[in-house]
Design an enzyme around this catalytic site. Structure first.
Site, short mmCIF file in Angstrom:
data_model
loop_
_atom_site.label_atom_id
_atom_site.label_comp_id
_atom_site.label_asym_id
_atom_site.label_seq_id
_atom_site.Cartn_x
_atom_site.Cartn_y
_atom_site.Cartn_z
N GLY A 111 0.78 -1.22 0.00
CA GLY A 111 0.00 0.00 0.00
C GLY A 111 0.82 1.27 0.00
N HIS A 112 0.28 2.29 0.67
CA HIS A 112 0.84 3.65 0.64
C HIS A 112 2.22 3.72 1.28
CE1 HIS A 112 0.54 8.00 0.47
NE2 HIS A 112 0.67 8.12 1.77
N PHE A 113 2.35 3.13 2.46
CA PHE A 113 3.63 3.16 3.18
C PHE A 113 4.42 1.89 2.87
CE2 PHE A 113 1.38 6.39 5.73
CZ PHE A 113 2.33 7.40 5.69
#
Length: 307
Positions: free
Chosen positions: A282-284
């Site tokens: 995901g994002h991180f």
């Protein structure tokens, strides 16, 4: 024999290079205390790590030791984030222009004259401002879910934020406060990951108390609004990429709903020397693919003659 072996072990221990140990430091910039993490030999090639929202240099806590044997790694917290000063919005102008100015002065204070630039989320508009102003300082780019193209923000997540850009009213600001809650913070760290049990709750345990500080919501809302200053600069950033052709590593979480892969592919239009990786997270990205990203960075910078 035992005593000799023991003394020999002590001697070897004394010869260990401790330069890779992470140091936690603070430097004064324009009257602000700017906290930063630093590790690695001072004479090694520098990597400047620029964090995203809503975290801080904390997001690099595991990456730094994986690079510090060969690189001088520096990761600051912006004003309003992490352990840096967080003056009220009435006392400090929270814009991306101003954050970039502080980070530029920070690099000069700590002696980072040249660096490979790791940009993620908020780190991208800060980092690209630095790169455009001082292209001679940038050895390479490492882009991890850091946007520089309209395609990257043409999605549902950005609609209420774009509404706020168009009309800065208290009502539109209040509509964004949900982004600052514990549930939203957890979502940023866990959405799109393969294994939620691999994501440490220390992340939101660090971030949320900082977001919940008195006045910090107003800081973040000011930056949500200021993010609208970035898309008009995209053509200038893209021109920088085309004209200066910095060697670039893309290591992008492909399941990110904030900055989806639609924002990663356009880099290929403007760059000739680009390594492109979409990672299944995901994002991180570093929370689940930190070891892989460290490996990619070491291989990539090695090819550029940076150790």
């Amino acid at each position: 024999m035992f005593l000799g072996a023991l003394l020999n072990g002590v001697s070897q221990a004394q010869e260990v290079d401790h330069s890779a140990q992470v140091k936690y430091r603070t430097v004064e910039v324009d009257g602000l205390d700017i906290f930063y993490r630093e590790a690695g030999p001072q004479d090694a090639p520098t990597i400047l790590l620029l964090h995203g929202f809503p975290t801080s240099s904390h997001m690099f806590r595991n990456l730094i030791p994986k690079l510090a044997d060969k690189y001088h790694v520096v990761a600051p917290d912006y004003p309003g984030f992490g352990n840096s000063s967080a003056p009220a919005v009435e006392a400090f102008e929270y814009t991306f222009d101003h954050l970039a100015e502080v980070v530029e002065k920070f690099t000069e204070k700590v002696g980072a004259k040249r660096y490979s630039l790791y940009v993620m989320d908020y780190g991208a508009p800060i980092g690209f401002r630095l790169a455009v102003k001082h292209p001679e300082r940038v050895d390479a780019l490492i882009v991890q879910n850091g946007n520089a193209y309209e395609e990257g923000i043409d999605n549902e997540f950005w609609k209420p934020i774009k509404t706020y850009w168009a009309e800065r009213t208290p009502e539109h600001a209040d509509a964004l406060r949900d982004f600052l809650t514990l549930d939203a913070t957890k979502w940023q760290f866990t959405h799109g990951v393969r294994d939620a049990e691999a994501i440490s709750p220390d992340n939101w345990g660090h971030v949320q108390p900082l977001l919940d500080r008195p006045g910090n919501q107003e800081i973040q809302l000011a930056l949500f609004y200021s993010y609208g200053s970035n898309p008009p600069l995209y053509p200038e950033w893209q021109k920088y990429l085309r004209e200066h052709q910095p060697p670039t590593l893309i290591a992008w979480g492909k399941n990110d709903q904030i900055f989806p892969p639609a924002g990663a592919y356009p880099y290929k239009r403007d760059l000739k020397n680009v390594e492109f990786h979409l990672l299944d997270t995901g994002h991180f990205v570093l929370e689940e693919e930190g070891a892989q990203v460290a490996h990619l960075i070491r291989e990539f910078l090695g090819k550029q003659g940076k150790r």
